[in-house]
Write an enzyme that holds these catalytic residues in place. Structure first.
Site, PDB file in Angstrom:
ATOM      1  N   THR A  74       0.170   0.749   7.161  1.00 55.03           N
ATOM      2  CA  THR A  74       0.062   0.066   6.249  1.00 55.03           C
ATOM      3  C   THR A  74       0.249  -1.401   6.776  1.00 55.03           C
ATOM      4  O   THR A  74       0.626  -1.348   7.945  1.00 55.03           O
ATOM      5  CB  THR A  74       1.227   0.226   5.031  1.00 55.03           C
ATOM      6  N   THR A 131       0.759  -1.235   0.071  1.00 58.08           N
ATOM      7  CA  THR A 131      -0.103   0.121   0.021  1.00 58.08           C
ATOM      8  C   THR A 131       1.071   1.381   0.183  1.00 58.08           C
ATOM      9  O   THR A 131       2.023   1.225   0.253  1.00 58.08           O
ATOM     10  CB  THR A 131      -0.831   0.127   1.248  1.00 58.08           C
ATOM     11  N   VAL A 167     -13.051  -4.991   2.220  1.00 59.38           N
ATOM     12  CA  VAL A 167     -12.372  -3.540   2.336  1.00 59.38           C
ATOM     13  C   VAL A 167     -11.457  -3.538   3.577  1.00 59.38           C
ATOM     14  O   VAL A 167     -11.792  -4.118   4.647  1.00 59.38           O
ATOM     15  CB  VAL A 167     -13.752  -2.620   2.500  1.00 59.38           C
TER      16      VAL A 167
HETATM   17  N1  ASP Z   1      -3.149  -2.165   4.653  1.00 61.31           N
HETATM   18  C1  ASP Z   1      -3.841  -2.711   3.449  1.00 61.31           C
HETATM   19  C2  ASP Z   1      -4.860  -3.537   3.463  1.00 61.31           C
HETATM   20  O1  ASP Z   1      -5.043  -4.540   4.272  1.00 61.31           O
HETATM   21  C3  ASP Z   1      -2.720  -3.600   2.811  1.00 61.31           C
HETATM   22  C4  ASP Z   1      -1.156  -3.245   3.041  1.00 61.31           C
HETATM   23  O2  ASP Z   1      -0.844  -2.202   3.527  1.00 61.31           O
HETATM   24  O3  ASP Z   1      -0.336  -3.963   2.761  1.00 61.31           O
HETATM   25  O4  ASP Z   1      -5.809  -3.510   2.638  1.00 61.31           O
END
Ligand code: ASP
Length: 345
Positions: free
Chosen positions: A246, A195, A224
């Site tokens: 993230t 992300t 989501v």
């Molecule tokens: N936080 C993001 C989600 O769970 C994924 C990520 O940051 O790697 O959609």
């Protein structure tokens, strides 16, 4: 770590009671500051450049993350993002504007590679905060966003590989499983995360922030994560600063990561300490065994990022990791504070 007058910061912190702003209302930084996940080194640089040209922090943040959304090689955001379990790319993003206190978001958006821009339009052109799925797509279409297939050949191949290797009790077979390794070899195919969150502080202390993602790779359709949820993967308060996360989105949602970080800074914590408090909160709230490793620690990574109105910044994670920052000293990667010294398994 800051271009702020430290005395002024401390004085105002001491004067602040409960959740009063921890920094003075009027500040002037030597240079704008932007902080992001490690995949955003070019994004923080562009965001700082835009703020130097007078752009609002939220617009500068979106301009920065757009570089990553448009990069087909980054498989965690925008075009080329890893798809859901059906092989369809669904994007999530949100933005927040400190001076107006407004935010906008889209979730499970298909076919439009710049969800952060769409979120910005939701903030500017509706009385709502979050649009999802088909409604978000129709809104994007109405605002002239181009539709395209977001699944690149590389991401499609990774999806097929995951599909073939994820389980020993379905009828998908990978070429490797047909070979000497057999079915057992690939039973554990972990979810991949990625992300970009970007928090931005202009020279006058105004803040703005953004998070954009293709979410957890191979998620259930319609899932989501934290990224489009204000208060979770992203939050800002113009009296305080920005906070975002993230990594495992479900953990960030359950801990209300972004809002919690900003609240900790309002109580007087530095950005790094506020992020570390959020990490500890995730540890405390992670109780079920399937999410813990043999030592009883969370068996996933989560990273938190923060800036305050005075231009201080920081980041902290469960396991050792890097983040990107740009300030008067240019753009660079830096080590995050981490609860555990080693990188995530
Ligand atoms: N936080 C993001 C989600 O769970 C994924 C990520 O940051 O790697 O959609």
């Amino acid at each position: 770590m800051s271009s702020l007058s430290r005395r002024g910061f401390l004085r105002s912190t001491a004067a602040g009671a409960l959740v009063a702003p921890a920094v003075p209302a009027f500040v002037r930084l030597q240079a704008p500051v932007a902080v992001s996940s490690a995949n955003g080194i070019k994004a923080v640089e562009l965001a700082v450049q835009r703020m130097s040209e007078g752009w609002r922090p939220v617009d500068a943040a979106v301009a920065g993350v757009e570089l990553v959304e448009n990069d087909p090689e980054d498989d965690s955001v925008g075009i080329g993002g890893l798809p859901n379990e059906d092989g369809i790319v669904e994007l999530d993003a949100c933005v927040m504007d400190g001076p107006s206190g407004l935010g906008g978001a889209v979730a499970a958006l298909q076919n439009v590679k710049n969800p952060a821009q769409v979120a910005l339009q939701v903030m500017r052109h509706t009385d709502h905060v979050l649009l999802v799925g088909e409604g978000a797509l129709r809104f994007a279409r109405a605002h002239g966003f181009k539709e395209e297939n977001l699944l690149t050949e590389k991401s499609r191949q990774k999806w097929i590989e995951w599909r073939e290797k994820r389980s020993a009790i379905d009828d998908w077979i990978s070429p490797e499983e047909n070979g000497e390794h057999g079915k057992e070899w690939f039973r554990k195919y972990k979810h991949k995360t990625g992300t970009i969150h970007l928090g931005a502080v202009a020279a006058n202390g105004d803040v703005g922030s953004c998070t954009t993602t293709s979410g957890l790779a191979f998620k259930l359709a319609g899932r989501v994560g934290d990224s489009p949820l204000l208060g979770c993967g992203n939050y800002c308060d113009n009296d305080v600063g920005t906070g975002g996360g993230t990594g495992r989105g479900e953990a960030c949602i359950l801990a209300n990561g972004g809002a919690f970080i900003v609240h900790q800074m309002a109580l007087g914590k530095s950005p790094t300490d506020a992020c570390m408090e959020a990490v500890k909160r995730v540890v405390r709230l992670t109780k079920v065994k399937r999410l813990l490793d043999a030592k009883g620690r969370p068996d996933f990574q989560i990273q938190f990022y923060a800036t305050n109105k005075a231009g201080q910044f920081g980041a902290a994670a469960l396991y050792a990791d890097k983040f990107a920052v740009c300030d008067g000293n240019g753009a660079r990667l830096a080590d995050m504070a981490s609860l555990y010294a080693e990188p995530v398994k």
